[in-house]
Write a protein that holds these residues in place. Structure first.
Motif, PDB file in Angstrom:
ATOM      1  N   THR A 160       0.859  -1.189   0.000  1.00 31.49           N
ATOM      2  CA  THR A 160       0.000   0.000   0.000  1.00 31.49           C
ATOM      3  C   THR A 160       0.890   1.233   0.000  1.00 31.49           C
ATOM      4  N   PRO A 161       0.451   2.301  -0.646  1.00 31.59           N
ATOM      5  CA  PRO A 161       1.279   3.516  -0.657  1.00 31.59           C
ATOM      6  C   PRO A 161       1.383   4.109   0.752  1.00 31.59           C
ATOM      7  N   PRO A 162       2.473   4.821   1.050  1.00 38.94           N
ATOM      8  CA  PRO A 162       2.615   5.410   2.388  1.00 38.94           C
ATOM      9  C   PRO A 162       1.547   6.490   2.630  1.00 38.94           C
ATOM     10  N   LYS A 163       1.148   6.627   3.873  1.00 39.01           N
ATOM     11  CA  LYS A 163       0.128   7.628   4.235  1.00 39.01           C
ATOM     12  C   LYS A 163       0.771   9.016   4.235  1.00 39.01           C
ATOM     13  N   ILE A 164       0.022   9.978   3.759  1.00 41.16           N
ATOM     14  CA  ILE A 164       0.501  11.361   3.707  1.00 41.16           C
ATOM     15  C   ILE A 164      -0.016  12.106   4.940  1.00 41.16           C
ATOM     16  N   ASP A 165       0.869  12.791   5.621  1.00 42.88           N
ATOM     17  CA  ASP A 165       0.507  13.581   6.806  1.00 42.88           C
ATOM     18  C   ASP A 165       0.065  14.961   6.332  1.00 42.88           C
ATOM     19  N   TRP A 166      -1.232  15.080   6.025  1.00 40.18           N
ATOM     20  CA  TRP A 166      -1.757  16.334   5.479  1.00 40.18           C
ATOM     21  C   TRP A 166      -1.672  17.468   6.506  1.00 40.18           C
ATOM     22  N   ALA A 167      -1.785  17.161   7.779  1.00 45.64           N
ATOM     23  CA  ALA A 167      -1.709  18.205   8.821  1.00 45.64           C
ATOM     24  C   ALA A 167      -0.327  18.849   8.827  1.00 45.64           C
ATOM     25  N   PHE A 168       0.717  18.060   8.651  1.00 48.86           N
ATOM     26  CA  PHE A 168       2.080  18.596   8.602  1.00 48.86           C
ATOM     27  C   PHE A 168       2.215  19.584   7.445  1.00 48.86           C
ATOM     28  N   TYR A 169       1.681  19.229   6.290  1.00 49.21           N
ATOM     29  CA  TYR A 169       1.799  20.111   5.121  1.00 49.21           C
ATOM     30  C   TYR A 169       0.944  21.378   5.293  1.00 49.21           C
ATOM     31  N   GLN A 170      -0.219  21.276   5.948  1.00 47.70           N
ATOM     32  CA  GLN A 170      -1.056  22.456   6.163  1.00 47.70           C
ATOM     33  C   GLN A 170      -0.354  23.468   7.072  1.00 47.70           C
ATOM     34  N   LYS A 171       0.428  22.969   8.014  1.00 47.88           N
ATOM     35  CA  LYS A 171       1.169  23.868   8.900  1.00 47.88           C
ATOM     36  C   LYS A 171       2.346  24.515   8.181  1.00 47.88           C
ATOM     37  N   ASN A 172       2.996  23.771   7.287  1.00 46.83           N
ATOM     38  CA  ASN A 172       4.257  24.238   6.711  1.00 46.83           C
ATOM     39  C   ASN A 172       4.149  24.863   5.316  1.00 46.83           C
ATOM     40  N   VAL A 173       3.040  24.692   4.619  1.00 46.27           N
ATOM     41  CA  VAL A 173       2.894  25.286   3.287  1.00 46.27           C
ATOM     42  C   VAL A 173       2.183  26.632   3.454  1.00 46.27           C
ATOM     43  N   PRO A 174       2.845  27.726   3.048  1.00 48.20           N
ATOM     44  CA  PRO A 174       2.262  29.047   3.305  1.00 48.20           C
ATOM     45  C   PRO A 174       1.107  29.419   2.374  1.00 48.20           C
ATOM     46  N   ILE A 175       0.936  28.784   1.236  1.00 53.43           N
ATOM     47  CA  ILE A 175      -0.108  29.160   0.275  1.00 53.43           C
ATOM     48  C   ILE A 175      -1.438  28.573   0.750  1.00 53.43           C
ATOM     49  N   ALA A 176      -2.416  29.439   0.964  1.00 56.39           N
ATOM     50  CA  ALA A 176      -3.714  29.005   1.488  1.00 56.39           C
ATOM     51  C   ALA A 176      -4.474  28.192   0.450  1.00 56.39           C
ATOM     52  N   GLY A 177      -5.071  27.084   0.891  1.00 53.95           N
ATOM     53  CA  GLY A 177      -5.906  26.258   0.040  1.00 53.95           C
ATOM     54  C   GLY A 177      -5.141  25.281  -0.850  1.00 53.95           C
ATOM     55  N   MET A 178      -3.849  25.437  -0.938  1.00 48.99           N
ATOM     56  CA  MET A 178      -3.073  24.555  -1.826  1.00 48.99           C
ATOM     57  C   MET A 178      -3.065  23.116  -1.312  1.00 48.99           C
ATOM     58  N   VAL A 179      -2.852  22.911  -0.028  1.00 49.22           N
ATOM     59  CA  VAL A 179      -2.800  21.559   0.536  1.00 49.22           C
ATOM     60  C   VAL A 179      -4.165  20.899   0.442  1.00 49.22           C
ATOM     61  N   GLU A 180      -5.246  21.667   0.727  1.00 47.98           N
ATOM     62  CA  GLU A 180      -6.606  21.101   0.632  1.00 47.98           C
ATOM     63  C   GLU A 180      -6.916  20.675  -0.801  1.00 47.98           C
ATOM     64  N   LYS A 181      -6.471  21.515  -1.739  1.00 48.78           N
ATOM     65  CA  LYS A 181      -6.701  21.194  -3.159  1.00 48.78           C
ATOM     66  C   LYS A 181      -5.971  19.903  -3.544  1.00 48.78           C
ATOM     67  N   PHE A 182      -4.706  19.793  -3.116  1.00 44.95           N
ATOM     68  CA  PHE A 182      -3.945  18.562  -3.405  1.00 44.95           C
ATOM     69  C   PHE A 182      -4.547  17.353  -2.695  1.00 44.95           C
ATOM     70  N   GLN A 183      -5.016  17.567  -1.449  1.00 46.29           N
ATOM     71  CA  GLN A 183      -5.601  16.453  -0.699  1.00 46.29           C
ATOM     72  C   GLN A 183      -6.866  15.952  -1.385  1.00 46.29           C
ATOM     73  N   LYS A 184      -7.728  16.872  -1.828  1.00 42.79           N
ATOM     74  CA  LYS A 184      -8.949  16.467  -2.544  1.00 42.79           C
ATOM     75  C   LYS A 184      -8.603  15.706  -3.822  1.00 42.79           C
ATOM     76  N   ALA A 185      -7.641  16.247  -4.569  1.00 42.58           N
ATOM     77  CA  ALA A 185      -7.254  15.600  -5.825  1.00 42.58           C
ATOM     78  C   ALA A 185      -6.649  14.224  -5.555  1.00 42.58           C
ATOM     79  N   TYR A 186      -5.824  14.134  -4.502  1.00 47.90           N
ATOM     80  CA  TYR A 186      -5.174  12.857  -4.185  1.00 47.90           C
ATOM     81  C   TYR A 186      -6.203  11.820  -3.744  1.00 47.90           C
ATOM     82  N   GLU A 187      -7.139  12.222  -2.916  1.00 44.32           N
ATOM     83  CA  GLU A 187      -8.143  11.264  -2.421  1.00 44.32           C
ATOM     84  C   GLU A 187      -9.162  10.902  -3.499  1.00 44.32           C
ATOM     85  N   ALA A 188      -9.352  11.781  -4.481  1.00 47.04           N
ATOM     86  CA  ALA A 188     -10.285  11.483  -5.569  1.00 47.04           C
ATOM     87  C   ALA A 188      -9.647  10.589  -6.633  1.00 47.04           C
TER      88      ALA A 188
END
Length: 172
Positions: free
Chosen positions: A48-76
């Motif tokens: 199985t692919p490794p789990k992505i720690d989305w919370a870590f990226y939300q804290k460290n990525v300064p661009i708003a909405g970018m991590v959520e957009k990637f998370q939605k695309a990744y989960e879809a």
């Protein structure tokens, strides 16, 4: 449909090698090498692919909405496992070949029995070097010369004999 994990090759290479003709051994070795290389490359990766720690990226990525957009695309993202459409055809061909093999074996056994009867009949005859012409005529009436009922002309070969039957005419 979930893919099942390949743990080892399901090919019996020893049994396959016994059936391969000597001039094709190099091709079998090359095929086995490619198959083993593919199996090793599959086993190197986790099941199985490794789990992505989305919370870590939300804290460290300064661009708003970018991590959520990637998370939605990744989960879809759904990568479909290829549908097996050939196994039923292969099984049908295998069944047909097995039936042909069974028929061939049955026919071969019948031919062998006929040949064994023929060999037994020939062994029951007098040896040819001890036969007289009369013995030969009695044993093989269809091949023996019969000057009374089927006279022949010298050199007694079939193509040199006179027949009353009209020759076949070519149809134009």
């Amino acid at each position: 449909m979930a893919a099942r994990r390949i743990a080892q090759s399901s090919i019996n290479w020893a049994a396959l090698a016994e059936r391969v003709p000597p001039n094709q051994k190099a091709n079998l070795a090359a095929f086995k090498s490619m198959s083993d290389k593919y199996l090793r490359s599959v086993l190197v990766n986790p099941e199985t692919p490794p789990k992505i720690d989305w919370a870590f990226y939300q804290k460290n990525v300064p661009i708003a909405g970018m991590v959520e957009k990637f998370q939605k695309a990744y989960e879809a993202l759904q990568i479909p496992y290829p549908v097996d459409t050939l196994t039923s055809q292969i099984e049908g061909q295998e069944k047909q070949v097995r039936e042909e093999i069974a028929t061939f074996i049955k026919d071969s056994e019948n031919r062998i029995a006929d040949y064994q009867k023929h060999v037994a009949a020939l062994k029951a005859l007098l040896p040819f070097d001890q036969m007289t012409m009369e013995d030969y005529r009695d044993s093989f009436p269809e091949h023996a010369m019969d000057p009374i009922n089927r006279p022949t002309f010298w050199p007694h070969s079939p193509e040199d004999q006179y027949t009353d039957a009209p020759e076949e005419k070519a149809h134009h």
